[in-house]
Design an enzyme around this catalytic site. Structure first.
Site, PDB file in Angstrom:
ATOM      1  N   LYS A  13       0.957  -0.432   0.175  1.00 41.77           N
ATOM      2  CA  LYS A  13      -0.255  -0.030  -0.327  1.00 41.77           C
ATOM      3  C   LYS A  13       0.833   1.262  -0.644  1.00 41.77           C
ATOM      4  O   LYS A  13       0.412   1.879  -0.704  1.00 41.77           O
ATOM      5  CB  LYS A  13      -0.422   0.140   1.160  1.00 41.77           C
ATOM      6  CG  LYS A  13      -1.909  -1.274   1.127  1.00 41.77           C
ATOM      7  CD  LYS A  13      -2.157  -0.929   2.095  1.00 41.77           C
ATOM      8  CE  LYS A  13      -1.765  -1.087   3.973  1.00 41.77           C
ATOM      9  NZ  LYS A  13      -1.206  -2.035   4.515  1.00 41.77           N
ATOM     10  N   ARG A  87      -8.616   1.419   9.777  1.00 38.58           N
ATOM     11  CA  ARG A  87      -8.041  -0.034  10.306  1.00 38.58           C
ATOM     12  C   ARG A  87      -8.994  -1.323  11.160  1.00 38.58           C
ATOM     13  O   ARG A  87      -8.851  -2.903  11.292  1.00 38.58           O
ATOM     14  CB  ARG A  87      -6.719  -0.519  10.737  1.00 38.58           C
ATOM     15  CG  ARG A  87      -5.953  -0.951  10.198  1.00 38.58           C
ATOM     16  CD  ARG A  87      -4.501  -0.002  10.793  1.00 38.58           C
ATOM     17  NE  ARG A  87      -3.007  -0.549  10.893  1.00 38.58           N
ATOM     18  CZ  ARG A  87      -2.116  -0.476  10.031  1.00 38.58           C
ATOM     19  NH1 ARG A  87      -2.239   0.817  10.061  1.00 38.58           N
ATOM     20  NH2 ARG A  87      -1.087  -1.440   9.888  1.00 38.58           N
ATOM     21  N   ARG A 126      11.994  -6.068   4.688  1.00 37.55           N
ATOM     22  CA  ARG A 126      11.547  -4.623   3.912  1.00 37.55           C
ATOM     23  C   ARG A 126      13.047  -3.477   4.700  1.00 37.55           C
ATOM     24  O   ARG A 126      13.060  -3.970   5.678  1.00 37.55           O
ATOM     25  CB  ARG A 126      10.324  -4.407   4.701  1.00 37.55           C
ATOM     26  CG  ARG A 126      10.140  -2.923   4.677  1.00 37.55           C
ATOM     27  CD  ARG A 126       8.197  -2.183   4.433  1.00 37.55           C
ATOM     28  NE  ARG A 126       8.056  -2.740   5.960  1.00 37.55           N
ATOM     29  CZ  ARG A 126       6.859  -2.555   5.614  1.00 37.55           C
ATOM     30  NH1 ARG A 126       5.456  -2.304   4.926  1.00 37.55           N
ATOM     31  NH2 ARG A 126       6.690  -2.665   6.943  1.00 37.55           N
ATOM     32  N   ARG A 159      12.533  -1.800   9.913  1.00 35.45           N
ATOM     33  CA  ARG A 159      11.593  -1.109  11.174  1.00 35.45           C
ATOM     34  C   ARG A 159      11.268  -1.732  12.614  1.00 35.45           C
ATOM     35  O   ARG A 159      11.653  -2.849  12.028  1.00 35.45           O
ATOM     36  CB  ARG A 159      10.405  -0.603  10.876  1.00 35.45           C
ATOM     37  CG  ARG A 159      10.074   1.012  10.043  1.00 35.45           C
ATOM     38  CD  ARG A 159       8.531   0.532   9.102  1.00 35.45           C
ATOM     39  NE  ARG A 159       7.379  -0.268   9.911  1.00 35.45           N
ATOM     40  CZ  ARG A 159       6.213  -0.355   9.424  1.00 35.45           C
ATOM     41  NH1 ARG A 159       5.985   0.732   8.080  1.00 35.45           N
ATOM     42  NH2 ARG A 159       5.389  -1.186   9.932  1.00 35.45           N
ATOM     43  N   ARG A 170       1.257  -8.158  13.728  1.00 36.40           N
ATOM     44  CA  ARG A 170       0.268  -7.438  13.031  1.00 36.40           C
ATOM     45  C   ARG A 170      -0.054  -7.827  12.487  1.00 36.40           C
ATOM     46  O   ARG A 170      -1.217  -7.885  11.657  1.00 36.40           O
ATOM     47  CB  ARG A 170       1.492  -7.127  12.308  1.00 36.40           C
ATOM     48  CG  ARG A 170       2.326  -5.729  13.451  1.00 36.40           C
ATOM     49  CD  ARG A 170       3.639  -5.223  12.382  1.00 36.40           C
ATOM     50  NE  ARG A 170       2.974  -4.538  11.013  1.00 36.40           N
ATOM     51  CZ  ARG A 170       4.621  -4.807  10.342  1.00 36.40           C
ATOM     52  NH1 ARG A 170       5.713  -4.901  10.289  1.00 36.40           N
ATOM     53  NH2 ARG A 170       3.926  -3.907   9.375  1.00 36.40           N
TER      54      ARG A 170
HETATM   55  P1  ADP Z   1       2.035  -2.265   7.746  1.00 39.52           P
HETATM   56  O1  ADP Z   1       0.891  -1.549   7.482  1.00 39.52           O
HETATM   57  O2  ADP Z   1       3.339  -2.050   7.262  1.00 39.52           O
HETATM   58  O3  ADP Z   1       1.743  -2.608   9.086  1.00 39.52           O
HETATM   59  P2  ADP Z   1       1.907   0.965   9.031  1.00 39.52           P
HETATM   60  O4  ADP Z   1       3.442   2.052   8.845  1.00 39.52           O
HETATM   61  O5  ADP Z   1       0.819   1.313   8.377  1.00 39.52           O
HETATM   62  O6  ADP Z   1       2.168  -0.361   8.687  1.00 39.52           O
HETATM   63  O7  ADP Z   1       1.465   1.160  10.861  1.00 39.52           O
HETATM   64  C1  ADP Z   1       2.778   0.344  11.285  1.00 39.52           C
HETATM   65  C2  ADP Z   1       1.807   0.166  12.766  1.00 39.52           C
HETATM   66  O8  ADP Z   1       1.273   1.652  12.830  1.00 39.52           O
HETATM   67  C3  ADP Z   1       0.547  -0.090  12.426  1.00 39.52           C
HETATM   68  O9  ADP Z   1       1.701  -1.949  13.070  1.00 39.52           O
HETATM   69  C4  ADP Z   1       0.061  -0.040  14.616  1.00 39.52           C
HETATM   70  O10 ADP Z   1       0.583  -0.382  15.234  1.00 39.52           O
HETATM   71  C5  ADP Z   1      -0.047   1.434  13.755  1.00 39.52           C
HETATM   72  N1  ADP Z   1      -0.581   2.074  13.019  1.00 39.52           N
HETATM   73  C6  ADP Z   1      -0.759   2.244  11.498  1.00 39.52           C
HETATM   74  N2  ADP Z   1      -2.340   2.992  11.219  1.00 39.52           N
HETATM   75  C7  ADP Z   1      -3.292   2.901  12.778  1.00 39.52           C
HETATM   76  C8  ADP Z   1      -4.362   2.736  12.680  1.00 39.52           C
HETATM   77  N3  ADP Z   1      -5.766   3.650  11.747  1.00 39.52           N
HETATM   78  N4  ADP Z   1      -5.435   2.059  13.951  1.00 39.52           N
HETATM   79  C9  ADP Z   1      -4.161   1.732  14.542  1.00 39.52           C
HETATM   80  N5  ADP Z   1      -3.009   1.158  14.189  1.00 39.52           N
HETATM   81  C10 ADP Z   1      -2.608   1.644  13.500  1.00 39.52           C
END
Ligand code: ADP
Length: 215
Positions: A13, A87, A126, A159, A170
């Protein structure tokens, strides 16, 4: 046009959002990037969220929704990509209310379909640039110079939540909390699925722009 990119962690994404911003008049709102910025700057929000994020768990809806609401209040936009938000069903409902108040709406939700087995491999390899947020992969999307960002020559990092134990948490969180959004947006006739399997970033981008009727 405002769109949501929906899909499991590692489905690509963020990379596709980057490409949309570079090639079309889109702005990107990545809640993951916003959280990481807060963590880096040691804000109260960052301190509250960092333990949860680094362990692979979601940040509670109330905190995440507030952060997004703040962003939407402070920024002007007409072509926004929501990347990593909503999410949960609660987040989707709150987003709807916020956009309603501004007379805006979500036009399309792109669902990135990908076999779960591939995700672990993608995420464990990654690398990201902390400066420009671009992501790479040690096998599939190598930087030109090992561990160095192609664009700003900064060092690439792994990360803290891209380690196998955290990735497993996750993926589970995605299955339980986020996957129900596929039916949620399908029922609203907003969902368009694109199949990510066996496609590189450029091939996927072609599918994405077709799905968005941009080309
Ligand atoms: P990825 O899609 O690779 O898991 P992101 O960078 O989108 O990574 O998100 C990293 C972390 O940030 C998530 O695992 C979560 O802990 C937090 N996070 C991001 N967006 C949300 C959301 N909409 N609701 C809750 N936690 C979030």
């Amino acid at each position: 046009m405002n769109i949501i990119l929906l899909g499991p962690p590692g489905s690509g994404k963020g990379t596709q959002a980057e490409m949309l911003v570079q090639n079309y008049r889109f702005q990107q709102l990545s809640t993951g990037d916003l959280f990481r910025k807060n963590i880096l700057e040691k804000t109260a929000l960052g301190l509250e969220a960092s333990k949860l994020i680094n362990s692979g768990n979601l940040v509670p809806d109330e905190i995440t929704n507030k952060m997004v609401e703040q962003y939407l209040l402070e920024n002007k936009f007409d072509n926004l990509i929501f990347d990593g938000y909503p999410r949960t069903i609660n987040q989707a409902e709150v987003l709807n209310q916020i956009l309603d108040q501004k007379n805006l709406k979500i036009d399309k939700v792109i669902f990135f379909k990908l076999n779960q087995d591939l995700l672990m491999e993608r995420l464990t390899g990654r690398l990201v640039c902390p400066l420009c947020k671009r992501s790479y992969h040690i096998k599939n999307r190598k930087p030109k110079i090992e561990m160095i960002c192609d664009f700003d020559s900064g060092p690439l990092v792994v990360r803290p939540d891209d380690h196998p134990d955290q990735i497993a948490i996750r993926l589970k969180a995605y299955e339980v909390e986020t996957a129900p959004l596929v039916d949620y947006y399908n029922n609203q006739n907003k969902l368009v699925s694109i199949n990510c399997e066996g496609k590189n970033a450029e091939e996927l981008f072609l599918n994405l722009t077709t799905a968005l009727e941009l080309s």
